[in-house]
Design an enzyme around this catalytic site. Structure first.
Site, short mmCIF file in Angstrom:
data_model
loop_
_atom_site.label_atom_id
_atom_site.label_comp_id
_atom_site.label_asym_id
_atom_site.label_seq_id
_atom_site.Cartn_x
_atom_site.Cartn_y
_atom_site.Cartn_z
N ASN A 7 0.86 -1.17 0.00
CA ASN A 7 0.00 0.00 0.00
C ASN A 7 0.91 1.23 0.00
O ASN A 7 1.45 1.61 1.03
CB ASN A 7 -0.88 -0.04 1.25
N ARG A 91 -2.72 -2.13 -3.30
CA ARG A 91 -3.89 -1.28 -3.09
C ARG A 91 -3.80 -0.12 -4.09
O ARG A 91 -2.77 0.56 -4.16
CB ARG A 91 -3.88 -0.73 -1.68
N HIS A 180 -12.83 3.50 0.26
CA HIS A 180 -12.84 2.50 1.35
C HIS A 180 -13.54 1.21 0.93
O HIS A 180 -14.00 0.44 1.78
CB HIS A 180 -13.58 3.03 2.61
N ARG A 241 -11.17 16.66 7.24
CA ARG A 241 -11.98 16.95 6.04
C ARG A 241 -13.40 17.33 6.45
O ARG A 241 -13.96 16.74 7.38
CB ARG A 241 -12.05 15.72 5.13
N GLU A 384 -8.04 -4.72 5.42
CA GLU A 384 -7.96 -4.50 3.98
C GLU A 384 -6.85 -5.34 3.35
O GLU A 384 -6.99 -5.82 2.23
CB GLU A 384 -7.73 -3.00 3.70
#
Ligand code: AMP
Length: 397
Positions: A7, A91, A180, A241, A384
């Site tokens: 990743n 990823r 996600h 965010r 993940e």
């Protein structure tokens, strides 16, 4: 069969080596400060524990060279030779509308990902750099790309079309993509297993609540709505965010504060969210501590965050015509007892009955609703990397 999962971020790289015969972890690691002074690699193996290697790594290729060296190191590695790496799963953040499933990487895939750089300028370039580096360093292994956006490609147009001139979708691909996806996919499959049901018969809402946060409505094993949008900025309140705001605020603040587009992007992505409201931190633990000490803005940040999650849960239940299970995952979802409690409050009308005792749990896969709760509430630590390794195995075997 051993699978290496990579990743790549802009200046960091996470990795795991998994033995897919039993899905056990052979090694996990993190390279930080790639291309910056003081770069280092941290690796952990079940046999040798933690090891930190401080070495200059000028780019991702150098970082991956060091990862492969660390994995095969005689004193603290996990394998004897690189021949024991049978495939690599990467990823990749954005596949646009091109891929709805993971794929074996070939020249066409690389070209498609290059075309998506405009849509994910911060994420796809380091992802591609990692892929190219592995192709050079391990030329005989298959590489598989697993996309954050792919799971959401089953959303109907009613969920992904924005009420903007339709030509903007046709010309520039301005639509909801969602992110996600690998995490939402992992947890919904675990939820079905925990409930002993076929995912086809379940309506689930997955709440991935971490520094970045998104919800996904999953009906019969397919994503039907998700809260992140064209970019990972939309939807929930996040660490830094803003999530959903009146779009007119953007141009108004640009005028008032004399901001250019980079300045506005920075404000919305880096200075907003619970950090912006609280002025304390983007880390929920700091905000919870400050709130406990009486900091009102910290408490307000938590309340605004929870309210928005609650709002999306109810909206997604209405889209699906009901909900059987709500899943909490990622840093905050897995660990914050108070946030789960506050989010579930007032959802009793929908059949959500949290068990306060069972909810006193962190980072453990378990059901936290009362036994007779119509809607099951579950805590499921996401994984993940395992999902990426499973997809890779499926494609290369
Ligand atoms: P992630 O992006 O999934 O790594 O999640 C990071 C977020 O989870 C950070 O804001 C952390 O503060 C939050 N988090 C992690 N552990 C806890 C905890 N024990 N209680 C509250 N928040 C936590």
């Amino acid at each position: 069969m051993n699978i290496l999962v990579i990743n790549c971020g802009s200046s960091s790289l996470k990795y795991q080596l998994l033995n897919m015969n039993d899905e056990s972890q052979l090694a996990s690691g993190l390279v930080e400060r790639i291309g910056i002074e003081g770069s280092r690699l941290k690796q952990e193996t079940p046999a040798f524990g933690k090891k930190v290697v401080e070495v200059e790594m000028k780019d991702h290729k150098a970082a991956l060279e060091n990862v492969l060296k660390a994995l095969t190191n005689e004193e603290y590695g996990a394998i004897k030779s690189l021949e024991e790496v049978n495939a690599v799963g990467h990823r990749v953040v954005h596949a646009g509308e091109k891929y709805s499933e993971s794929v074996i990487i070939n020249d066409d895939v690389i070209k498609a990902l290059e075309e998506c750089i405009e849509l994910a300028p911060l994420h796809n370039p380091p992802n591609l750099t990692g892929i190219r580096a592995i192709q050079e360093l391990l030329p005989s292994v298959d590489n598989v790309a697993v996309f954050d956006t792919a799971f959401h490609q089953t959303m109907p147009a009613t969920s992904y079309i924005y009420p903007l001139p339709y030509e903007l979708y046709e010309k520039y691909g301005v639509r909801r993509y969602g992110f996600h996806g690998t995490s939402h996919r992992y947890v919904y499959q675990r939820a079905a297993a925990m409930l002993g049901k076929d995912a086809k018969d379940l309506k689930l809402i997955s709440c991935h609540l971490g520094n970045g946060a998104s919800l996904c409505a999953i009906d019969g094993g397919k994503a039907v709505a998700t809260s992140m949008g064209f970019t990972p900025l939309e939807g929930l309140v996040m660490g830094t965010r803003c999530g959903d705001i009146d779009p007119a605020i953007v141009t108004y603040i640009m005028d008032k504060e004399n901001l250019d587009t980079a300045g506005a992007n920075n404000l919305l992505n880096k200075k907003s969210g619970v950090f912006g409201i609280s002025g304390v931190s983007s880390d929920f633990r700091d905000i919870e501590d400050a709130a406990a000490e009486g900091n009102e803005r910290a408490q307000l940040a938590l309340d605004v965050f929870d309210l928005r999650v609650k709002k999306y849960i109810a909206a997604y239940a209405s889209i699906m015509g009901g909900v059987d299970g709500i899943i909490f995952t990622a840093g905050l979802g897995e660990n914050s007892i108070d946030n789960r409690k506050s989010i579930c409050e007032n959802l009793e009308f929908m059949g959500v009955e949290l068990d306060e005792e069972a909810n006193k749990v962190r980072g453990k896969e378990t059901i936290v609703s009362k036994p007779d709760s119509r809607v099951k509430v579950m805590v499921i630590p996401t994984n993940e990397e395992l999902m990426i390794a499973r997809d890779t195995l499926e494609l290369v075997k």
